[in-house]
Design a protein around this motif. Structure first.
Motif, PDB file in Angstrom:
ATOM      1  N   ALA A   1       0.833  -1.207   0.000  1.00  0.00           N
ATOM      2  CA  ALA A   1       0.000   0.000   0.000  1.00  0.00           C
ATOM      3  C   ALA A   1       0.867   1.256   0.000  1.00  0.00           C
ATOM      4  O   ALA A   1       0.576   2.238  -0.700  1.00  0.00           O
ATOM      5  N   ALA A   2       1.966   1.216   0.778  1.00  0.00           N
ATOM      6  CA  ALA A   2       2.862   2.372   0.825  1.00  0.00           C
ATOM      7  C   ALA A   2       3.536   2.591  -0.526  1.00  0.00           C
ATOM      8  O   ALA A   2       3.693   3.728  -0.988  1.00  0.00           O
ATOM      9  N   GLU A   3       3.939   1.497  -1.186  1.00  0.00           N
ATOM     10  CA  GLU A   3       4.571   1.634  -2.503  1.00  0.00           C
ATOM     11  C   GLU A   3       3.576   2.170  -3.527  1.00  0.00           C
ATOM     12  O   GLU A   3       3.933   2.998  -4.374  1.00  0.00           O
ATOM     13  N   ALA A   4       2.315   1.700  -3.425  1.00  0.00           N
ATOM     14  CA  ALA A   4       1.300   2.202  -4.347  1.00  0.00           C
ATOM     15  C   ALA A   4       1.045   3.690  -4.115  1.00  0.00           C
ATOM     16  O   ALA A   4       0.907   4.471  -5.058  1.00  0.00           O
ATOM     17  N   GLU A   5       1.002   4.099  -2.836  1.00  0.00           N
ATOM     18  CA  GLU A   5       0.802   5.509  -2.520  1.00  0.00           C
ATOM     19  C   GLU A   5       1.990   6.340  -2.981  1.00  0.00           C
ATOM     20  O   GLU A   5       1.841   7.450  -3.493  1.00  0.00           O
ATOM     21  N   HIS A   6       3.193   5.774  -2.800  1.00  0.00           N
ATOM     22  CA  HIS A   6       4.384   6.480  -3.266  1.00  0.00           C
ATOM     23  C   HIS A   6       4.355   6.665  -4.776  1.00  0.00           C
ATOM     24  O   HIS A   6       4.688   7.732  -5.297  1.00  0.00           O
ATOM     25  N   GLU A   7       3.928   5.612  -5.479  1.00  0.00           N
ATOM     26  CA  GLU A   7       3.837   5.695  -6.933  1.00  0.00           C
ATOM     27  C   GLU A   7       2.815   6.761  -7.341  1.00  0.00           C
ATOM     28  O   GLU A   7       3.051   7.550  -8.255  1.00  0.00           O
TER      29      GLU A   7
ATOM     30  N   ALA B   1       1.825   9.352  -5.517  1.00  0.00           N
ATOM     31  CA  ALA B   1       2.356  10.672  -5.174  1.00  0.00           C
ATOM     32  C   ALA B   1       3.436  11.103  -6.159  1.00  0.00           C
ATOM     33  O   ALA B   1       3.515  12.278  -6.543  1.00  0.00           O
ATOM     34  N   ALA B   2       4.269  10.143  -6.577  1.00  0.00           N
ATOM     35  CA  ALA B   2       5.329  10.467  -7.540  1.00  0.00           C
ATOM     36  C   ALA B   2       4.728  10.905  -8.874  1.00  0.00           C
ATOM     37  O   ALA B   2       5.193  11.855  -9.506  1.00  0.00           O
ATOM     38  N   GLN B   3       3.666  10.209  -9.285  1.00  0.00           N
ATOM     39  CA  GLN B   3       3.018  10.571 -10.552  1.00  0.00           C
ATOM     40  C   GLN B   3       2.362  11.942 -10.439  1.00  0.00           C
ATOM     41  O   GLN B   3       2.445  12.763 -11.360  1.00  0.00           O
ATOM     42  N   GLU B   4       1.723  12.186  -9.279  1.00  0.00           N
ATOM     43  CA  GLU B   4       1.095  13.496  -9.065  1.00  0.00           C
ATOM     44  C   GLU B   4       2.139  14.609  -9.060  1.00  0.00           C
ATOM     45  O   GLU B   4       1.941  15.681  -9.637  1.00  0.00           O
ATOM     46  N   HIS B   5       3.285  14.320  -8.406  1.00  0.00           N
ATOM     47  CA  HIS B   5       4.361  15.305  -8.383  1.00  0.00           C
ATOM     48  C   HIS B   5       4.893  15.556  -9.786  1.00  0.00           C
ATOM     49  O   HIS B   5       5.184  16.693 -10.166  1.00  0.00           O
ATOM     50  N   GLU B   6       5.000  14.474 -10.561  1.00  0.00           N
ATOM     51  CA  GLU B   6       5.481  14.607 -11.934  1.00  0.00           C
ATOM     52  C   GLU B   6       4.536  15.489 -12.756  1.00  0.00           C
ATOM     53  O   GLU B   6       4.967  16.361 -13.509  1.00  0.00           O
ATOM     54  N   GLN B   7       3.226  15.247 -12.581  1.00  0.00           N
ATOM     55  CA  GLN B   7       2.245  16.049 -13.315  1.00  0.00           C
ATOM     56  C   GLN B   7       2.315  17.517 -12.885  1.00  0.00           C
ATOM     57  O   GLN B   7       2.222  18.423 -13.723  1.00  0.00           O
ATOM     58  N   ALA B   8       2.461  17.735 -11.560  1.00  0.00           N
ATOM     59  CA  ALA B   8       2.559  19.106 -11.066  1.00  0.00           C
ATOM     60  C   ALA B   8       3.814  19.793 -11.603  1.00  0.00           C
ATOM     61  O   ALA B   8       3.793  20.968 -11.977  1.00  0.00           O
ATOM     62  N   ARG B   9       4.912  19.023 -11.651  1.00  0.00           N
ATOM     63  CA  ARG B   9       6.165  19.589 -12.164  1.00  0.00           C
ATOM     64  C   ARG B   9       6.032  19.958 -13.641  1.00  0.00           C
ATOM     65  O   ARG B   9       6.523  20.997 -14.092  1.00  0.00           O
ATOM     66  N   GLU B  10       5.358  19.080 -14.379  1.00  0.00           N
ATOM     67  CA  GLU B  10       5.144  19.375 -15.787  1.00  0.00           C
ATOM     68  C   GLU B  10       4.248  20.599 -15.962  1.00  0.00           C
ATOM     69  O   GLU B  10       4.470  21.416 -16.868  1.00  0.00           O
ATOM     70  N   ARG B  11       3.240  20.725 -15.092  1.00  0.00           N
ATOM     71  CA  ARG B  11       2.360  21.888 -15.152  1.00  0.00           C
ATOM     72  C   ARG B  11       3.135  23.161 -14.842  1.00  0.00           C
ATOM     73  O   ARG B  11       2.953  24.196 -15.505  1.00  0.00           O
ATOM     74  N   VAL B  12       4.003  23.085 -13.825  1.00  0.00           N
ATOM     75  CA  VAL B  12       4.832  24.249 -13.485  1.00  0.00           C
ATOM     76  C   VAL B  12       5.721  24.622 -14.668  1.00  0.00           C
ATOM     77  O   VAL B  12       5.882  25.803 -14.999  1.00  0.00           O
ATOM     78  N   ALA B  13       6.298  23.603 -15.324  1.00  0.00           N
ATOM     79  CA  ALA B  13       7.159  23.874 -16.481  1.00  0.00           C
ATOM     80  C   ALA B  13       6.367  24.545 -17.598  1.00  0.00           C
ATOM     81  O   ALA B  13       6.841  25.496 -18.237  1.00  0.00           O
ATOM     82  N   ALA B  14       5.125  24.056 -17.829  1.00  0.00           N
ATOM     83  CA  ALA B  14       4.298  24.651 -18.879  1.00  0.00           C
ATOM     84  C   ALA B  14       3.931  26.091 -18.533  1.00  0.00           C
ATOM     85  O   ALA B  14       3.993  26.994 -19.383  1.00  0.00           O
ATOM     86  N   LEU B  15       3.541  26.309 -17.261  1.00  0.00           N
ATOM     87  CA  LEU B  15       3.178  27.664 -16.841  1.00  0.00           C
ATOM     88  C   LEU B  15       4.397  28.590 -16.883  1.00  0.00           C
ATOM     89  O   LEU B  15       4.275  29.778 -17.215  1.00  0.00           O
ATOM     90  N   THR B  16       5.552  28.041 -16.522  1.00  0.00           N
ATOM     91  CA  THR B  16       6.772  28.854 -16.575  1.00  0.00           C
ATOM     92  C   THR B  16       7.070  29.278 -18.006  1.00  0.00           C
ATOM     93  O   THR B  16       7.445  30.426 -18.270  1.00  0.00           O
TER      94      THR B  16
END
Length: 300
Positions: free
Chosen positions: A225-231, A233-248
């Motif tokens: 369950a922790a690995e699934a949550e980490h995955e 969260a990592a995907q969400e962080h990746e999407q947020a990072r990509e959004r920040v890059a696009a907005l930047t």
């Protein structure tokens, strides 16, 4: 390049290069309008350093890796049949091969100018041990695209209830029935209380084993369950990072446009002032010419 070729390139390269290479591929796919490829590429996860070493073995030392993982069936058979000598021999062979494979992975890593230490090689050993114990993990290791560090702490395959421990030599033939008139001084039958005590001890150990297995199952569930949550969260962080890059990127474009507009505004203001001055000068010249003309006509 298709997604499999990208994955092969990513999981072959050192982990430090993974994110930049993947992100560049995602960006290029989006620029050419290939959303499906971009989504698939963005889902590729960077391997841990120990997982990368396992991938290195799968790609560079496949024959030796298959030889090691081929021990899994024999180990399971020996465990199920309680074949002690075979199990000891196979366990020794397993430890030797795991150690040799870990050393070879370290050598390959150093050839790729990647530093390794004993702790990292122990983590790789844990992965190889887990692959020997779990066919699913073995398939992950063979794929050459392992992303996680795995360790196995279970109790091994279940024993066959009808199995008996293998013996090196044949059991001696049963002794003939004792004559009740002989050996009057023979030892008395075992104390029933001692038999009951041993049985209670065995039962207690069975309960301890059951409790340990239950605890292990619960901790594995929490780990999964922790690995699934980490995955997630990592995907969400990746999407947020990509959004920040696009907005930047959008912000930088807007800032350039604002600077260019400000420059054009200043130049237009200067042109307007110059034009106003010229218009004023021309108006003055016109007024003077008209006045001279009026003087001439009135004097004539």
């Amino acid at each position: 390049m298709d997604i499999d070729e990208l994955a092969d390139a990513l999981y072959s390269a050192p982990p430090a290069d993974f994110v930049a290479t993947r992100d560049e591929a995602v960006k290029a796919a989006r620029e050419r309008g290939d959303k499906e490829f971009a989504t698939a590429a963005a889902r590729l996860r960077r391997p841990t350093r120990a997982a990368w070493l396992a991938n290195l073995l799968a790609r560079r030392r496949r024959e030796q890796l298959d030889g090691l993982l081929g021990l899994a069936g024999s180990l399971a058979d020996a465990q199920r049949t309680l074949d002690g000598p075979a199990l000891r021999t196979l366990s020794t062979r397993r430890r030797q091969l795991v150690s040799a494979m870990a050393r070879e992975a370290g050598r390959l890593a150093r050839e790729a100018h990647e530093s390794v230490n004993d702790s990292l090689l122990r983590e790789l050993g844990d992965i190889l041990e887990a692959a020997l114990a779990d066919p699913v993990v073995a398939d992950e290791v063979r794929s050459g695209r392992l992303t996680r560090t795995i360790s196995y702490s279970g109790f091994g395959p279940e024993s066959d209830p009808g199995a008996v421990a293998a013996r090196v030599a044949a059991a001696p033939p049963p002794a003939p029935p004792a004559d009740p008139t002989e050996d009057e001084d023979a030892e008395p039958a075992e104390d029933p209380a001692e038999v009951a005590r041993r049985e209670r001890e065995r039962e207690e150990r069975r309960r301890d084993l059951a409790d340990a297995e239950e605890l292990e199952a619960a901790t594995r569930e929490r780990r999964d369950a922790a690995e699934a949550e980490h995955e997630r969260a990592a995907q969400e962080h990746e999407q947020a990072r990509e959004r920040v890059a696009a907005l930047t990127t959008e912000l930088e474009a807007a800032q350039r446009h604002e600077r260019e507009s400000a420059t054009r505004n200043r130049e237009a203001a200067q042109d307007a002032r110059a034009a106003a001055r010229e218009a004023g000068t021309a108006a003055t010249r016109t007024a003077r010419a008209r006045a001279r003309l009026d003087d001439t006509e009135s004097g004539g």
